[in-house]
Design an enzyme around this catalytic site. Structure first.
Site, short mmCIF file in Angstrom:
data_model
loop_
_atom_site.label_atom_id
_atom_site.label_comp_id
_atom_site.label_asym_id
_atom_site.label_seq_id
_atom_site.Cartn_x
_atom_site.Cartn_y
_atom_site.Cartn_z
N CYS A 19 -29.37 18.61 53.69
CA CYS A 19 -30.33 18.33 54.75
C CYS A 19 -31.72 18.45 54.16
CB CYS A 19 -30.18 19.34 55.88
SG CYS A 19 -28.54 19.36 56.62
N ASN A 64 -30.37 24.57 54.05
CA ASN A 64 -29.79 23.35 53.51
C ASN A 64 -28.69 23.78 52.56
OD1 ASN A 64 -30.99 21.29 50.78
ND2 ASN A 64 -29.30 20.90 52.13
N GLY A 65 -27.46 23.39 52.83
CA GLY A 65 -26.38 23.77 51.92
C GLY A 65 -25.07 23.97 52.64
N THR A 91 -34.93 12.19 29.56
CA THR A 91 -33.48 12.08 29.70
C THR A 91 -33.06 12.13 31.17
OG1 THR A 91 -31.37 12.88 28.85
CG2 THR A 91 -32.98 14.55 29.37
N LEU A 107 -28.18 16.03 58.06
CA LEU A 107 -27.01 15.26 57.66
C LEU A 107 -25.82 16.03 58.21
CD1 LEU A 107 -25.86 12.84 55.98
CD2 LEU A 107 -25.54 14.47 54.13
N ARG A 114 -33.73 8.58 32.62
CA ARG A 114 -32.71 7.64 32.13
C ARG A 114 -31.38 7.81 32.86
NH1 ARG A 114 -32.83 8.64 25.68
NH2 ARG A 114 -34.84 7.70 25.20
#
Length: 561
Positions: free
Chosen positions: A2, A75-76, A337, A50, A340
């Site tokens: 969330c 959130n979690g 990195t 969510l 990418r």
């Protein structure tokens, strides 16, 4: 997954400030709410939801009748919420996993509360009765959290830094936006004005220590001692337990599958447990790559072997290049990195959101750091040095791989689950002798591979497949994705620009045209915020000028690819 956001002691009009909370709306596309705190007119919470657990009562800030003075935004997922509820005989008002935080805080206080949570989380807890505000974040920072604290005590908190960059406050110099440190909680005193004062910041868990909550979950079959067969059996039991507890969801579960060892073990275990738990749908697996990419071919083999409903997303360098700017916006990072590797993950997440109904997405993140999977670990001077590097990488995950995995999936409203970063699994693996965890016979992650040998969980050639970096493996063997990106950048950045990089970007100056290009995009989106990326991710013990494994002299692709 969330989006959480809160202000304490704002000097400005709250409705103006609240527009900032909309910048993290992608994290919770199902519903959203703003709520002022009674009695503190300049304090408020913002929440983007969510819906994964308890569709009816999952809205936040979460408040229950028993504790009218407690406000929680988190959130979690808390995987042991039912175990703890039953053990302590708490009377819950909702089925929301986060309600357990309120009961634990009320009975034990903040530090013990945080220590007992088995899961991934970032939370803002307000106790109006005792005038306290608490912030906390899980051991590896799988869930993100940023804070802004001014000299005069105005506190703003957000899941992503972008929710704070345009907050206005009466200060002559802009306040720093900093990531909240994983495995810590912070306690603030809430003044009558709504402003706060930091009282203490403390660590509640370190990755090398077995977590407190392990004593409330008695796993059958775990052995003691470091005899090889015992260790292998323990790794299998703890890994399966890590996947099983993460099945907690009312939404469809899927899995990213690159065809490498880590994602293949996760996907195979997930498919096996889904059958045992009698989930009402087949597990969907998702791979991304160019037509001849090694990842795509390997993932196809694994999916056929485990019997998942497999989806392939076609990747072209042109599409990747077009996505770079947007990816950097979501990442809030200029690490080469990370950018990418994020492009492929961002595009596959976009496909999952648009073309399927899978919302909870499993992934193999964290395994390379935990099990010494990077190719440069072959060059570790001693097993002890390798073990120390492994812990360093785990502690920095929130700046690199975990940041990438969270932001690229959250950008499309998906919830990521990472069983390799299970507290109990990682603590056990890190407790093993350094010699056991080191690469062996020229093979990285030897102990992990050995633990699943003969189990028929995944094909043998995948079990022993060499490491490919995600951003390399998803593109053609003839030409890496990063090579295509660098070619494009040649026309965008010239030599004289690069020569001035040190003056233009004195903090962490880029050394290559690719680094310069990425930094330029970052600075355009987040001017003056370079401290969010404290250093670049690079291999150790090796003279490396590029983070890709394919540039290292010790890189050897599998012969059959």
């Amino acid at each position: 997954m969330c989006g959480i956001w809160a202000l304490f002691g704002s000097d400005e009009c709250l409705s103006t400030q609240c527009t900032n909370a909309m910048k993290i709306a992608h994290r919770g596309p199902d519903a959203f709410r703003f709520e002022n705190v009674n009695g503190f007119t300049n304090c408020c919470f913002g929440f983007h939801r969510l819906a994964i657990v308890d569709q009816l009562y999952g809205m936040q800030p979460l408040r229950v009748k028993k504790f009218p003075y407690l406000w929680l935004c988190y959130n979690g997922e808390i995987y042991n919420h039912i175990t703890l509820k039953d053990h302590f005989e708490f009377e819950h008002q909702t089925k929301v996993d986060g309600e357990i935080l309120l009961h634990l805080y009320d009975r034990f206080g903040i530090k013990e509360m945080a220590s007992l949570l088995d899961g991934v989380f970032a939370f803002i807890l307000l106790d109006t009765a005792n005038r306290k505000v608490f912030l906390g974040r899980d051991t590896y920072g799988v869930r993100p959290l940023f804070k802004l604290l001014t000299d005069d005590g105005f506190l703003a908190v957000s899941s992503e830094a972008k929710g704070l960059t345009e907050i206005t406050h009466s200060m002559s110099t802009p306040a720093k936006i900093t990531p909240f440190p994983p495995g810590h909680y912070e306690e603030f005193e809430l003044k009558l004005t709504g402003k706060v004062k930091s009282v203490q910041m403390d660590r509640f868990h370190c990755c090398t220590v077995e977590p407190k909550h392990a004593s409330y979950n008695n796993l059958q079959g775990l052995g003691t001692g470091f005899e090889l067969e015992t260790v292998k059996s323990n790794i299998r039991i703890l890994f399966e337990n890590a996947v099983k507890k993460r099945l907690m969801a009312h939404r469809r579960i899927g899995c990213l599958l690159s065809g490498g060892l880590d994602s293949s073990l996760v996907a195979a275990t997930l498919v096996k447990l889904a059958k045992e738990e009698e989930l009402q749908y087949p597990i969907q697996t998702f791979a991304i790559g160019a037509d001849d990419s090694p990842d795509l071919l390997a993932a196809r083999k694994v999916a056929a072997y485990i019997g998942s409903e497999h989806h392939e997303v076609n990747f072209t360098p042109e599409e990747g290049i077009r996505a770079v700017d947007e990816v950097i916006f979501h990442l809030e990072s200029f690490d080469i990195t990370t950018v990418r590797a994020s492009v492929g993950m961002y595009l596959i997440s976009k496909y999952i959101r648009e073309k399927t109904d899978s919302v909870v997405i499993f992934s193999g993140e964290g395994s390379d750091e935990l099990t010494q999977g990077y190719i440069y670990f072959h060059k570790a001077p001693t097993p002890k040095a390798g073990a120390e590097e492994s812990v360093r990488l785990l502690k920095e995950l929130y700046l690199f791989d975990v940041l990438r995995a969270d932001r690229t999936t959250a950008a499309h409203g998906l919830e990521l689950r990472v069983p390799f970063l299970d507290h109990r699994f990682t603590a056990y693996y890190l407790s093993l002798p350094a010699e056991m965890r080191a690469p062996k016979n020229g093979v990285e992650k030897h102990l992990l591979r050995e633990s699943f040998k003969g189990m028929n969980l995944i094909p043998d050639e995948i079990l022993w497949r060499r490491k490919e970096a995600f951003s390399d493996g998803m593109t053609s063997l003839k030409k890496s994705w990063y090579a295509s990106l660098q070619e494009h950048i040649e026309s965008e950045v010239n030599d004289s620009q690069l020569e001035k990089a040190d003056k233009l970007f004195p903090f962490n100056p880029p050394k290559t045209k690719e680094g310069f290009y990425i930094r330029q995009v970052f600075e355009k989106k987040y001017p003056g915020r370079s401290e969010w990326t404290p250093h670049y991710w690079m291999p150790r013990w090796i003279k490396a000028t590029d983070p890709s494994a394919r540039t290292l002299s010790i890189y050897k692709p599998d012969k059959d690819e």
